[in-house]
Every structure is written in structure tokens, then in C-alpha cells.
Design an enzyme around this catalytic site. Structure first.
Site, PDB file in Angstrom:
ATOM      1  N   GLU A 189     -12.312  -1.802  12.408  1.00 34.46           N
ATOM      2  CA  GLU A 189     -12.269  -1.064  11.149  1.00 34.46           C
ATOM      3  C   GLU A 189     -13.413  -1.456  10.229  1.00 34.46           C
ATOM      4  OE1 GLU A 189      -8.672  -1.585   8.897  1.00 34.46           O
ATOM      5  OE2 GLU A 189      -9.430  -0.457   7.175  1.00 34.46           O
ATOM      6  N   GLU A 236       0.815  -1.210   0.000  1.00 39.39           N
ATOM      7  CA  GLU A 236       0.000   0.000   0.000  1.00 39.39           C
ATOM      8  C   GLU A 236       0.852   1.265   0.000  1.00 39.39           C
ATOM      9  OE1 GLU A 236      -4.137  -1.457   2.056  1.00 39.39           O
ATOM     10  OE2 GLU A 236      -2.620  -0.715   3.426  1.00 39.39           O
ATOM     11  N   ASP A 258      -8.706  -8.601   4.003  1.00 42.96           N
ATOM     12  CA  ASP A 258      -8.383  -7.523   4.943  1.00 42.96           C
ATOM     13  C   ASP A 258      -9.401  -7.378   6.052  1.00 42.96           C
ATOM     14  OD1 ASP A 258      -7.131  -5.434   6.156  1.00 42.96           O
ATOM     15  OD2 ASP A 258      -7.619  -3.940   4.640  1.00 42.96           O
TER      16      ASP A 258
END
Lengths: 680, 680
Positions: free
Chosen positions: A372, A270, A344
Site C-alpha cells: 500500500e 476509521e 500505518d
């Protein structure tokens, strides 16, 4: 007996003192003060700070006979690992002071839970039980939902105050009480400044506060630190100047912090720098650091969370494809840190196929405690069932019973180091975690890191009793609610193996229609749900990305067949016609509708459970949970409406009229850009 | 038979032609084209425009034998009132052409409903069946939720186009089909400009379009018109110049519109000018106008909707207190127009005590078709049950059976004129009324104005069959839904006699906490709900405002006693302790919670009903209703949460856990100022 070793501890110490002051804000976590009986604590050996803390714990919370004596004993015993302990009535044995401290917490816990003490032996499943703080040096926290960092803040130069130290000690005590013995203090998207002397000196202060509680500090590093911090022309791991820079830096760190734990590295992921920027491999990159830190017994935790922005292949397959060729090539003080699932931290994923597959490399699971993708701190989602689902998943890599847990804890493979990490949900909020029930996830992570065979239910029972009350008419319904909460979230967010339907960027609300011009395809929901008029789901069989081939038989065949693939993962592995008949007998479309609706109804049932609990809970915590459950009910409805009405534009099938109807219009939902992080 | 009287009408006329073009937008209302059989229509007498329209209706929609002949006959018959008619198979008899037109519509309606024709005689309950348009001359509509005015628009000088005339004819046909024979073209908060020559000329054009359909026009006037329009120094009704001005103005109007209906007057009410501005009474003010218009057989409809901004007395008592002393003093062409309830079109009110009490004065009921307090055009609320509840309420003023209907239709009192008014919900929206189901309220008003003994259910049955389909599996569930919808709205908005809990100004969402600095007390919810820690509700017994004394026995005693007062009006008449035991056996607080929750559940059940109807309805209307029901479900939830959580701050009692929980927090709701008129 030396009278100096016999200490009566009636005083309330600094730690417990703050507990009393803060009443029922939630700040005391599961360590709320109890009506303690008096007890005589006999210390063993030449008691150090850690043993004295163990004595504090016992005297502060003793629930047994008020004329009792309890003896702390340091012994040599090969059946005890360094942090392990053995309990007898009136005695705690361990080979180290941290073992005594863990034993003391467990002793008290078992007293409160009414469990047997005699002969109870406990060793940790993993040597390194580590929190990962994604805290930035400016005080913000990536994916943090409970305020700013407890370690860092926006300031010209890092400073340390007495209230910092007090808070860090509280934090360390909470970790010690559940067996956590390490913490990474900064974000994996790391600032090079972290390794500057000023920040290392603050790190030293943190380490000193945590040390008596057996908690070692680690740091995330930016792989380009030699360039960014010292102006080197490269960060190539094969460059001698780079190697020397790291050796010097590590020596500098250990001079400040002799028990420093090591580095956590997010490299070439990333947009982060890494060895591949210089044509080197993950192995070359990790081993260089491992060699540099080896003299100090430090660890390199190297994350496998990599996926190629340009790659045309399935994101779910890339970590495996990239790391498997390196199996056996890493130094023994490198551990590959692997997220529980291959994408993820989604509400439900299959386990990452790297678990068990890397047989000659130390591998550690990375869980995400911070929510998240599970409702931030706005939603009550108890994560232990998700983690045990992963830990108990059978990889079949060494035959039946090769669970993820046994593939990572040293039972099946001879790892020099075993470890487990959890991305922390901790911030400056008075109750640490935002949602009062988010504390349970911190608690559960620690307990599972210590003993991955514990059930989510047992952990919930412990947490509820310590955090609220032991009254059965409270504990039982609340425990049932907690245990149902993760599946409810899966249902109202992404049932049947759907994943990554989140709104752009913040990952809270639903935007299955999300389409950002110029965005990476694999950051968009349509990449994952692949809805069309024919059906929905990601074909990961041989006719698609063939991700199934990364799993060992018989899993490979089980996942590869639409008939044998579990409903819960069906749309993860298959693109399925809308009219496909599910195991329930319903069509896929109807089953999807039923699941989303069930999720909404479940949250409403949680509201009822909680509202019945008002008399058991202090008003502040009661209202805070009540308010968040209200929001959760609204948001669950929004999820259901958004996903069903959006997918209906492909299925062209009616939502079965026996379920509750949507209350939003699709086009209106698409036009409203909620600031999900505040209210909606 | 004169062959010229025998006209075969196969052609589709301008009216019906537009119906075909507009397909299923809802524009055709309940007059959607049907597969008509051919029929021979014989006209009677010297057929005028109205009789030819009757023939159109028959030939256009004939459902009987395709070789049939139907004869229109103008007869003399004392059992027929001017607009009445008698049906026989093959023949319609009436004393006037409008009677023939009404008979034609009824004939077709009965054919479609499969009802008997032979010997069916029908006379209207009220002579004057009038819509009140609250249309402003700039084209906006006060409390209108279906677009701008069909009569007026923002322009320098009023103009008339051919499409205006076409639309007015469609409007007139719809009214004629349900017996409406009058319409007030402008807002009761009237602009003086209305009486200027330019606007009177446009009024003449409107009158000409409506005349063939038997619909007469009326105007609302501003009492200060002589001053505002012609610069007179006063509008004192006893001033000869003022009287002369009105005589001249009325003569001017009748020169343009010989069948002009008369004036509607809102005087000395909510800031409007009136005779009291000059020290004169309502009687003096109304009689002056009545005298001036008497030579033309015009009517003065004088509204009793008055309440003193400064008055300390209960707003609900003021109209009665102000008008009762004038009973018998008005001219016989004055009708006092009285809203159904004593406050203001709330979801539920008791009937106004003026009904039946004014025994020597013509009194007419005013209903509100536009849903100012019942969800605008966003919510499906069928109002016939509310209106029949009022019409069938027994005032006991002339003994048992002195219903509001019989007290106003001339049966009990010798009124020269009988009338009924409905505030229109009509605008330029393609479907006229905004919500497809709002058309049912226009329809129901007309049908009840013609026959107040009709049940809401019968009217719904007619409307559904004509507006959608006659399929029983559609009609029955939809009718049940419609019939339940008003009580559902009462439940989720203001059950048990609560009233006026609306948000400031717009009257859509809930703001029971509303407090606007400097506002009139009687425009604030707390004036009406009077919630306190002791209880809730407005004490209108002798210990309070004593409004109950305005009702005739045995109602007075029934309302005055907390034991005998119907639950539905309990909090209208009483301030009731939270723990009061209701007729259901529940406490008041629990019953309140149950009712609000029931309202929400009812709307959700309407969604299910409607979604099951998809195959019966064209896609546009289906989706429009579906979307509005979604909003209604959201808004019902908002109402429930807002009211229960707000009142809970007084009751301090738990919401019983067997009902669904609120999903909003009170403080958040208070802070959000929704633009309810758009979305929320």
C-alpha cells in the site's frame, strides 16, 4: 510393512498438472516444476488427505537419489509442536499430518538448496500464521494491486465453480509450502453480508478446499452485524439479545466449518462500528465475542489500529493510550493485532510501543504484504528486511533481548495463543501478486511467521532459487538487489524518519503539499512532516507529543535525544533545524537531498542488475520485471523531485550540486494530478 | 570644429530608458544597461539619425576613461566596404553612417571584452545579413516558439501603434548591434494579402522604424499574388499582364519604401504556387521578378528548398538536381537561397551540395535560428557550432579550402550580391526568444553573418559577458556548456547521421515509429532511418540514391566509403549493419546506445553547471533557465528511450548494461501522444 502403505507416485496430480500448463507466467510461484527424480514414498499410519499431499510433494519434486525411499512417520515427540517436524535422510517425522506436509516441503527445499537434512528439527515460531485478505464481497480488494479477489466476485448470490476450487487448492498449496495455516477471507472493513448463510456456505466450500493443506479459514466481522443482518436494535455487547445472536451465529458457522479459525475485528476504527458506539469498551466488545466462540476453540483477533478523528493528540500515540489500560482484561482467546509501527505501514516506522508493553494480553504483529505504501505492485520492494527490522527490534520491556518477536511468540509472556498476520497481496492476476517480485513478500511472510530468526537474505536466496534459477551469477546480484530494495524505497520516498507524504487516497505517489479541504488533519502529509522555515519533522519528545514516553528505557532516552536518535528515525521523533549536523557530517538538508538522490540511483542500479539477467529468465517474466523497474525509476525521480523541491520552499537552501538535479518543476508537479494507479 | 557637431549626450534616450524599466526580464538581450562612464562624442559630417544613434550607443555604454572624447568620422577609404569601419582609440571611421553605428557597437563591445581598439578594421563578410521572419499576417509564427509576431496581429486592417514603433526600434537596435541589415517581415509561405496596400503601408511604418538602424525590409511573396490579389487569370511569368502587374506592384512598394530590399520567394515547394504551375522554370520565374525590381536595385532571393512529393528519388538530392541545370541562367540580382543541409535543418546534416557547385549563380546560405528541429525554445542548444561547421565545411569545388563560406561570400565566385539569411526566433515574449539562451542564437547569427571566421566560442564569450556577467567563474562553465549543447542535442536526438525521427507535424519529440496513413513518404521517419533487422541508415552511395555523387572529390569518395565516412554522418550516407565496427571500436548498435546515453548525461551535467550559477544571475532568468533545463533533461531521456527501444526491435541486441537503462516502455511511448508544445 503393509504394502498398501507403500505407494509409488509417478503420476502428475491435478496440482502439478496445472503447473506444467502455465509455463512461465509466474503462476507457479516458487513451486515451479523441476526435473524430479523418481522416489518411493512410504506413507505412515492411516494416511489422510494431508499426508497424501505430502507424498505428492516429495514424488513431484524429489531431487535426491532416484532409487531412494522416503518414509513419512507420525510419531509422538514432546520436542515437536503440532505443526513441527524432524527430518532425517529418508524420513520425515511429525506429530500430525500437517507436520508431515510442512516437513515434505522443507525436505524438498533443503534438497534444492543443498542443505543438510539429518536431524533437522523445526517448530513454528507462531501457532497461527495467518493471511489477512482485504477482499470485498463484490470482488474488489482494498489496497490490492493484483486483480480481483480469488474468493469473491460481483454476483447476485455467491457461487462456487470447479475452477474456483482448483485455484483455491493452488493457493492453499503455496501457503502450506511456507507454513501459513490460516487465512482471513474478507476485508477488515467488513460487510455484514459476510455472515449471511449464502456467504457462509461459500466459506465452507473454501474451507474444504484449503483443509487438506492445513489452512483454516477465518472471517472479518462487522460489529454491527446483528443490527444490519437481523434487524436487532443494537449491537451493544452487553445486550443479551446481541450475545445470543452471536452465539447462534457462531454455532451456525461451526456447524458448517468445524475447524473454523475465528474472527478478525476492526472496531471503532476509521468509521467502522464497535462497542464504543454503545458506551462499551474494547474489552467488553472483544470478550463478548471471545466467550461466544470459546466453546469451539475459536480466536478473536481484535485490531489495535485505532485513532480518534477528533483527537488532538498525536495519532502515533493513540493505540497505546487506548489499549494499555485494558492490559490483562481480555479473555485468553482474544489476541490484540498490532501493526508493526504506530502509524500505518509506512516505509519505515519504529516498532509499535504496544509490543512488549502489554504483558498480560496476547499480542500479535500485523504486517502488510500488499505494498500500500511501498509502490503497489509497480515497484520491486522486498519487505523481509523491514519485517525482520521490526521483529528483531529490542523493546527492552523484559530487559535486553526483549525483541518484538520474543514479546509475541510466547517466549517472554505466557500467551495462550501466539499468532502473526500479513495483509495479503494476492489476487486473480495470473502471477497472483502483480509484480513477479511481490511473490517474494508472500513467501517471506510465511517463512518469517514460521521462523522469525531467518534472515531476509536466506529467505531471498531460497525464493530466488525456487522462483528463477540456482545459477550463482543470477542469484547473487538479484539477492543483493532485493536486499537493497526496501532501503532504496525509503530513500526515494521518505528518508530519515519522514512518513505519510503520500498523495491523497491512493497512497502511491508523493504529495507532500497535499491539502484537501475539510480533510482530517492526520490524513494530510503536513501533519507528519511539519516542515517550516526552521526545520522539519514531528516533535515527539517531551516538548511535543511525548510519544517517546511510550517506549521503555533506554529506548525512551535514545529516541528523545536528537543526538542519540538514529538518523533513520530522526524526523519521526524530532523537529530538526535544516542546518542540524547529521551523523554523516552533512547538514540535515544536504543529507535529505543525498538520500533522495541515492534512492533514485539505487533504482537505476537495480535496472542494470536486472537487464544483465536476461539470459537467465524466461522472456515474459524478464520483460515484466524490466518494465516495472522502468516505471519505478521514473517514479523514484518524481518522488525525489516532489519532496526536495517542496521542502526546499521551507529550507530555502540549495540542493547540493554534487547530486543529480531535479527534472521537474514544483508548480507543474502540483498541478498534475496523476492517476498513479495506472501510468504516469 | 563646429560646436554644433559636438554634442554631449548624457541623457538616457527612449531606447535605453525602456531597458532600465524592464530590469532582468531578458528583454534587453545583450544590450543590458551598464554603469557607463561619461564621454564626449564628436559627430562627423552633417550627422543624420544613424550617426546620432551611434553617438547614443557610445555615451550610453562607455566603459573607457570618463574624461575621454570619441570622434565619429566619415571618411573615404577603399579598404572599407560600405558597412565596414576602422577603430582607433578615441575615433571611429567609416564610409557611411551605418558603418559608424556598427563601429560604435563594436567599440563598446571591445571595451567590455578588454580587446585592443587601435587600428581594428572590420568589413562584413556578406553584404546582405538578413533575418527571415516566418510571421503570418494573423500574428502567428510558423515554427515560432516565443509568442506571436512583433509585426503582425489578427485585426481587420493592419494598424500601427506607438508601442509597436518602440518595439521595432528596440528590435532594430539589437540587429544593428550585431550587424544585421535586413529583415524579411513575413512567412515564406506567404499570404497574397502581404502585397495589398494596407499591409504595404504598415510595412512602410516598419521600414521607417528600422531605417535609422540600417535595417532594410524585405517581403516574402506568394507567386500567385497577381491572381489572388487582383484577379488575373494567371501568374505565368511569361505573361505580359503578369509582368506588368509585378512592375506596377514593385513601383508601388518603392514609392512607399525607397530603400526596400526585395523579395524572398518560396516557389513550387511544399504546395506553394510557382512558375512550374504554368510550365515555366525557376529561372523564368525568378528572372521575371528580377527584371521588374532591377530598376530599384532590389534583390530576388529564390529558395532552393524544393522536393517533389511524387518523386521517387531521394529528397536529399532533389534541390541539386533541380537547380544545377540552371547555373548561370539567373539574373545577377537573383540569389539562390540554400538551406545549410540538403534535407531540412536537422540537428546534423552534411552541407548542401549546391554550395560551391553553382559557380555562375549567386548563392546564399539559409540557417534556422528558430529551433524547429532542435528543441524549440524549451531546450538550450547553442547553434553557432552547427553553423560554423557548415560555413567551414570544405566543398573542394575550387580546390582545397573552398569552404561554404568562401563559396558564398564572393571570395571564390564573382557574385554581384552576397547574402546570408537566418530564420528568426523572435516573438512577442518579453525576452524575445522564449529561452534566455535562444537569444544567443540570434546574436551568433548576426556575428557570423558579419564575420564567418569567428569561432562559436568567441561569440559565446561575448554574448555571455553582455547578457549576464563578465565573472570568469560564470563565463567559463557557461561557455563550455553552450559549446557542448549542440552535440548533446545531436546525441540524444539523432546521433551518427540519423535524421528526421521527429513526431508528426510539430517536430519536437521523437516518433521514429511514426506512420501516418496517406502521408508523403518523405515526411515519415522510416523514410530516413530505414531500420531493418540487417541494419540502419540511408544508403546514399551508388548502391542507393547515389547522393554522394553530388559532392566534389575527395568528399564524394570519403562519404561513399563506409570506412572513411565520418561517424557523425555514417547513417546519413550508409545503411550499416548493426554489428559494424565503428571508429571507436564499438559495434554500431553499442555506439548508438552510448551516444544516446551520453546526450542524456550531458543535459544532466548542464543542469549542474547552471544550478551552480545561481548567485551570478537574477532570480527570474535563473529560474527560467533552470526550469527549461529540467524539461530538457526529461525530454532527452524520452528521446533516448524512444529511439533505442524502437531501434532495438530491429537490432534485437541488448542495450549494453554499462549505460543507464531506459525508464519508459516502447509500447507505452507509442500510445502516448504528447502535446510536446506545452508540457509532457
Amino acid at each position: 510393512m503393509n504394502r498398501s502403505k507403500k505407494v509409488l507416485l509417478f503420476l502428475i496430480f491435478h496440482l502439478s498438472f496445472s503447473f506444467f500448463l502455465r509455463s512461465e507466467s509466474g503462476h507457479q510461484l516458487w513451486l515451479r516444476p523441476v526435473d524430479a527424480h523418481s522416489v518411493t514414498v512410504e506413507l505412515g499410519g492411516r494416511p489422510g488427505a494431508t499426508q497424501r499431499l505430502a507424498a505428492d510433494v516429495l514424488s513431484h519434486s524429489w531431487q535426491g537419489d532416484s532409487k531412494a525411499t522416503i518414509k513419512l512417520r507420525l510419531i509422538k515427540d514432546r520436542s515437536l509442536k503440532p505443526d513441527g517436524f524432524r527430518l532425517h535422510t529418508g524420513e520425515i517425522q511429525a506429530t500430525s499430518e500437517t507436520g508431515l506436509l510442512y516437513g515434505a516441503y522443507e525436505y524438498i527445499r533443503r534438497q534444492r538448496m543443498g542443505k543438510r537434512l539429518d536431524g533437522f528439527l523445526s517448530n513454528p515460531a507462531y501457532q497461527h500464521r495467518i493471511l489477512n485478505h482485504w477482499d470485498n464481497l463484490n470482488g474488489t480488494i482494498e489496497r490490492g494491486y493484483a486483480g480481483h479477489s480469488i474468493f469473491w466476485r460481483r454476483e447476485a448470490q455467491p457461487t462456487v465453480t470447479e475452477s474456483d476450487r482448483a485455484l483455491w487448492r493452488e493457493y492453499a498449496a503455496a501457503n502450506a509450502s511456507i507454513g501459513i495455516n490460516g487465512t482471513v477471507l474478507n476485508n477488515v472493513n467488513a460487510s455484514p453480508e459476510m455472515l449471511s448463510l449464502a456467504y457462509l456456505q461459500k466459506t465452507k466450500a473454501i474451507a474444504e478446499a484449503l483443509r487438506p493443506f492445513g489452512v483454516r479459514v477465518y472471517l472479518s466481522i462487522n460489529y454491527a452485524s446483528p443490527m444490519r443482518l437481523s434487524g436487532l436494535k443494537t449491537a451493544d455487547p452487553l445486550d443479551p439479545k446481541v450475545q445470543a445472536w452471536w452465539r447462534d451465529k457462531i454455532a451456525e458457522i461451526y456447524a458448517l466449518i468445524p475447524d473454523f479459525g475465528g474472527f478478525l475485528v476492526k472496531a471503532n476504527s476509521e468509521g467502522q462500528p464497535g462497542p464504543m458506539d454503545y458506551g462499551r469498551t474494547h474489552v467488553e466488545g472483544a470478550n463478548m465475542l471471545a466467550d461466544a466462540i470459546k466453546p469451539f476453540n475459536g480466536l478473536i483477533m481484535w485490531r489495535a489500529f485505532v485513532y480518534d478523528p477528533a483527537g488532538g493528540s498525536d495519532r502515533a500515540t493513540q493505540a497505546y493510550d487506548e489499549f494499555m489500560p485494558f492490559d490483562g482484561k481480555f479473555r485468553d482467546n482474544v489476541i490484540i493485532q498490532v501493526k508493526n509501527g504506530p502509524v500505518d505501514f509506512q516505509p519505515r516506522e519504529p516498532f509499535s510501543p504496544l509490543f512488549g508493553a502489554m504483558k498480560q494480553t496476547s499480542v500479535m504483529p500485523e504486517f502488510q504484504i500488499t505494498q500500500e505504501y511501498l509502490g503497489f505492485s509497480f515497484q520491486l520492494v522486498y519487505l523481509a528486511p523491514m519485517w525482520t527490522e521490526c521483529l528483531q527490534s529490542d523493546t527492552y520491556q523484559m530487559g535486553v533481548g526483549s525483541t518484538v518477536a520474543r514479546c509475541t511468540d510466547g517466549q517472554l509472556y505466557p500467551q495462550t495463543h501466539t499468532a502473526i498476520a500479513g495483509v495479503a497481496n494476492i489476487g486473480l492476476d495470473d502471477n497472483w501478486c502483480g509484480h513477479p517480485f511481490a511473490q517474494a513478500n508472500w513467501y517471506a511472510f510465511g517463512r518469517l511467521a514460521w521462523d522469525h530468526a531467518l534472515s531476509g537474505e536466506v529467505i531471498a536466496e531460497e525464493w530466488i532459487q525456487q522462483t528463477f534459477t540456482a545459477e550463482r551469477s543470477f542469484v547473487d546480484p538479484v539477492k543483493t538487489m532485493m536486499m537493497a530494495s526496501r532501503e532504496a524505497a525509503v530513500n526515494y520516498m521518505m528518508p530519515l524518519g519522514l512518513h505519510h507524504l503520500f498523495a491523497w487516497g491512493h497512497h502511491y505517489g508523493p504529495e507532500p503539499w497535499c491539502n484537501v479541504a475539510g480533510a482530517r488533519a492526520d490524513w494530510l502529509p503536513s501533519y507528519y512532516h511539519r516542515a517550516s522555515e526552521e526545520g522539519i519533522g514531528f516533535d515527539r519528545t517531551v516538548t511535543g507529543s511525548n510519544a517517546v514516553k511510550q517506549y521503555q528505557e533506554p529506548l525512551r532516552s535514545r529516541f528523545a535525544s536528537i543526538e542519540s536518535c538514529p538518523d533513520e528515525l530522526l524526523l519521526w521523533f524530532h523537529h530538526v533545524p535544516w542546518q542540524h549536523r547529521m551523523q554523516s557530517g552533512e547538514t540535515l538538508w544536504n543529507e535529505l537531498c543525498i538520500r533522495y538522490d541515492r534512492g533514485v540511483q539505487e533504482v537505476r542500479s537495480f535496472q542494470k542488475v536486472w537487464d544483465r539477467m536476461e539470459s537467465f529468465v524466461d522472456s515474459d517474466r524478464f520483460k515484466e520485471v524490466q518494465s516495472r523497474l522502468r516505471r519505478q525509476a521514473r517514479d523514484a525521480q518524481w518522488w525525489k523531485d516532489a519532496c526536495l523541491l517542496y521542502f526546499q520552499t521551507y529550507s530555502n537552501l540549495p540542493i547540493p550540486t554534487y547530486i543529480e538535479r531535479p527534472v521537474q518543476d514544483l508548480e507543474e508537479m502540483k498541478q498534475i494530478k496523476f492517476d498513479w494507479t495506472h501510468h504516469n
